[in-house]
Design an enzyme around this catalytic site. Structure first.
Site, mmCIF file in Angstrom:
data_model
loop_
_atom_site.group_PDB
_atom_site.id
_atom_site.type_symbol
_atom_site.label_atom_id
_atom_site.label_comp_id
_atom_site.label_asym_id
_atom_site.label_seq_id
_atom_site.Cartn_x
_atom_site.Cartn_y
_atom_site.Cartn_z
ATOM 1 N N HIS A 96 -0.450 -16.830 17.314
ATOM 2 C CA HIS A 96 -0.580 -15.659 16.433
ATOM 3 C C HIS A 96 -0.943 -16.050 15.002
ATOM 4 C CE1 HIS A 96 3.784 -16.314 15.316
ATOM 5 N NE2 HIS A 96 3.302 -15.910 14.137
ATOM 6 N N ASP A 110 2.596 -17.984 23.025
ATOM 7 C CA ASP A 110 2.174 -17.954 21.623
ATOM 8 C C ASP A 110 1.970 -19.388 21.137
ATOM 9 O OD1 ASP A 110 1.641 -17.239 19.042
ATOM 10 O OD2 ASP A 110 3.763 -16.844 18.516
ATOM 11 N N SER A 130 6.127 -19.725 11.102
ATOM 12 C CA SER A 130 5.447 -19.664 12.402
ATOM 13 C C SER A 130 4.546 -20.859 12.650
ATOM 14 C CB SER A 130 4.589 -18.403 12.498
ATOM 15 O OG SER A 130 5.412 -17.350 12.892
#
Ligand code: ARG
Length: 696
Positions: free
Chosen positions: A487, A549, A643
């Site tokens: 992402h 992801d 992230s």
């Protein structure tokens, strides 16, 4: 002229007026008035002639002449040319006179004369004679067999003549008698050989002119050696008037030779020799035999080069001899700056060698090829690169290690190539060392909770930065791949049409990746700014559920590995339980401002079922490709901006840090009874290894 002079002369001397010419092949000759008594004082001559190749046979059927002492009164005289064959008289043969009786008279040639004579008185009445003649064939083949003029090989008689023929391979000479051979075409081009007269040791053919040519390349000298057995017709006083050998050798001439003494050895000093052999139409001599050899100009002796040899090795080399120069093992022939296995030189006609002896140069492997992230050391003090020299490859320790073995020794082989026992001519490779930071966090002084990371303690962490601000993190795999969250690599989803993938991934040029980073916004001395080349997200990634992801960024160049930049290792294949993991990032702690430097937090891995249950309450799915970490009481967690960053654990067995997950999502940050969710690296290992070809 039909009659030889002698016969005509004889007839004339006798004063014969009466002469009868007989030319038929047969005939009858009678005395005048036969069978009545012949007249006195008469003289008649019959000249019989038949064609060449015939003789004349004459015999009497009746004979009755006056007898007188030595036939001095009446007689019949038979002559041939100048020779008297017989004289007859009387009726019967007595001591002094001859009557022909049954006798047959044969002429030696094709002429015969018969003369009848009576004197002036006859004491009785005599009836005379009745003779017959016939031409008979001459068998010349029998008659001439002993003569010089006989046929050389074969004789064929026919009525009225004969002819000669020759054995197979011979030709009848224009004398129609002797047999010659065609022998002017004998060409010898070999360097040695044997030449003989035709039919040797049987007598050589007559009437022949034989030419034997020996033609060799210029530079050769021909030597002739006649055998002792030599027999050519000669003459006691005149030099070789009949048969002879003559030898022409360039400007020089030898001979003529004949007789029984062999000419022996003749050094012609030329490369082209003509042997002429003439025979006349008679003689039976055995001829001659010679062998010839040719040698060329000698070339000087050659010495083999140092560390080489010359083959074949001879005491003497002459024209056309060739030698091959080759070098000992580990040495190469060097000629005109070209290296080869061997070199050939030839002795030329002027007695010089076609080329100089080349030198033997030791095989040289030259500078060994460079090893990426490695270097070479030489075994010898003066860095020899020649035959048998040895070198060792090393990798840039401690950032690279060698594969497949930890050492690589190469020796220069005889063909001038660096070769190792294990790898042959292939080079080892230097692989990045992973998960062994130079600066380790000390367990004792480690503060609990989210805290500043020590500079260099996570050298694999990569900052994804856009416009001078970090937006995600990642981890270095090998030296040119960054693993991060999928992402992080795409734009905001079009909520109307989430599957629309146009301009879905970020443009590689729209962000950069910084390695060796510590400070959040300030520049670090240790940082390396890298440029993304390719972006890949896991094929099963779902932006709506954040399943899989995980994504990869290929860098446009390799990172320089050092104390601050080092890749992380892949995890062992087993799912971790009760494991403490460290999560690092430049993310913003919940409700706080951005930290100044890299932060890290240590949390335990959470049981998958517990995490799943916790999120089920929020109607969010925790799938098998996800991994949770955190504490039930909350507090320690990753947060917004972390992230893609690493979740690592230390493997005591391998004494290395391994990547277990990448930061993916969570409900808030550090919320009680909630956990941070990470993409499982173990679950995605196959894809990661396949794409990156990184093995650690
Ligand atoms: N998705 C967040 C980001 O883009 C990471 C959230 C992690 N949250 C957590 N509670 N562990 O940075």
């Amino acid at each position: 002229m039909r009659y030889p002079l002698a016969w005509s002369l004889c007839a004339w001397l006798l004063g014969v007026a009466d002469a009868v010419e007989l030319t038929e092949m047969f005939g009858e000759i009678r005395s005048p008035n036969f069978p009545d008594s012949y007249p006195s004082d008469s003289e008649v001559t019959w000249n019989i002639s038949v064609p060449e190749g015939f003789k004349i046979k004459l015999y009497f059927m009746h004979f009755d002449l006056e007898s007188s002492y030595l036939c001095e009164y009446d007689y019949v005289k038979i002559e041939a040319e100048d020779q008297e064959l017989a004289t007859f008289c009387g009726r019967e043969t007595t001591d002094t006179e001859q009557a022909p009786g049954q006798q047959v008279i044969l002429s030696p040639g094709p002429y015969m004369g018969l003369t009848f004579r009576s004197d002036f008185s006859n004491e009785e009445r005599f009836t005379g004679f009745d003779a017959h003649y016939t031409a008979v064939d001459v068998d010349e083949c029998l008659e001439k067999s002993d003569e010089e003029l006989a046929c050389d090989h074969y004789c064929h008689n026919y009525i009225g003549g004969y002819y000669c023929s020759c054995r197979f391979g011979y030709i009848l000479h224009s004398d129609n008698r002797t047999c010659k051979v065609e022998c002017s075409d004998n060409l010898y081009t070999q360097r040695s050989g044997v030449v003989t007269s035709a039919d040797f040791p049987s007598p050589y053919p007559k009437s022949s002119d034989c030419l034997y040519r020996i033609e060799l390349e210029e530079g050769f000298f021909i030597t002739l050696s006649f055998e002792d057995s030599f027999d050519v017709e000669d003459h006691p006083e005149v030099t070789c008037p009949y048969d002879y050998i003559k030898i022409k050798a360039g400007p020089r001439e030898f001979g003529p030779f004949c007789g029984e003494k062999s000419p022996g050895r003749i050094e012609t000093q030329t490369n082209s020799v003509q042997i002429l052999f003439h025979s006349d139409n008679s003689g039976e001599n055995r001829g001659w035999k010679l062998s010839y050899t040719a040698i060329g100009n000698p070339c000087p002796l050659v010495q083999p080069p140092i560390n080489g040899k010359i083959e074949p090795s001879q005491a003497k080399y002459t024209f056309k001899d060739q030698v091959v120069i080759s070098c000992n093992t580990g040495y190469k022939v060097l000629k005109d700056n070209l290296e080869s296995e061997s070199f050939q030189i030839e002795c030329l006609k002027d007695g010089t060698w076609s080329n100089k002896i080349p030198v033997c140069k030791i095989a040289d492997c030259k500078e060994p090829p460079e090893l990426e992230h490695g270097f070479v050391t030489f075994s010898s003090r003066n860095n020899l690169t020649t035959y048998r020299a040895a070198i060792q490859y090393h990798c840039q320790h401690p950032y690279y290690h060698m594969a497949p073995n930890s050492t690589a020794t190469y020796t220069c082989d005889a063909s001038g190539v660096w070769r190792s026992e294990e790898l042959g001519t292939a080079l080892p490779s230097c692989r990045p060392v992973c998960g062994k930071p130079r600066f380790s966090r000390s367990a004792v002084s480690r503060p609990a909770g989210r805290h500043l990371s020590q500079r260099g303690a996570s050298p694999w962490i990569a900052m994804l930065s856009r416009g001078g601000r970090p937006f995600c993190a990642g981890s270095l795999l090998g030296n040119k791949w960054i693993v991060t969250a999928a992402h992080c690599l795409h734009n905001e989803l079009d909520t109307e049409n989430p599957q629309l993938r146009s301009s879905y991934l970020l443009a590689p040029s729209s962000f950069s990746i910084i390695l060796g980073k510590h400070s959040t916004l300030r520049q670090d001395d240790t940082e390396q700014q890298m440029h993304p080349k390719t972006l890949l997200v896991h094929p099963s990634y779902r932006p709506d559920t954040l399943e899989y992801d995980i994504g990869l960024v290929e860098l446009s160049g390799a990172a320089a590995l050092n104390d601050y930049v080092m890749p992380i290792c892949f995890p062992d294949q087993e799912q971790p339980r009760d494991t403490l993991v460290i999560i690092s990032g430049w993310g913003k702690p919940f409700l706080q401002r951005l930290p100044e430097t890299l932060m890290e937090v240590e949390v335990p891995i959470v049981e998958h079922s517990e995490c799943r249950d916790a999120y089920a309450r929020l109607h969010r799915m925790v799938t098998d490709d996800m991994l949770c970490a955190g504490e039930k009481e909350g507090g320690n967690d990753a947060c917004s901006g972390d992230s893609g960053g690493p979740m690592v654990t230390f493997s005591p067995e391998k004494s290395q840090w391994q990547l277990l997950g990448t930061v993916s999502w969570g409900d808030g940050c550090g919320v009680k009874e909630q956990y941070g969710v990470y993409s499982s690296v173990i679950r995605n290992l196959e894809w990661l290894k396949k794409v990156t070809a990184v093995e650690h």
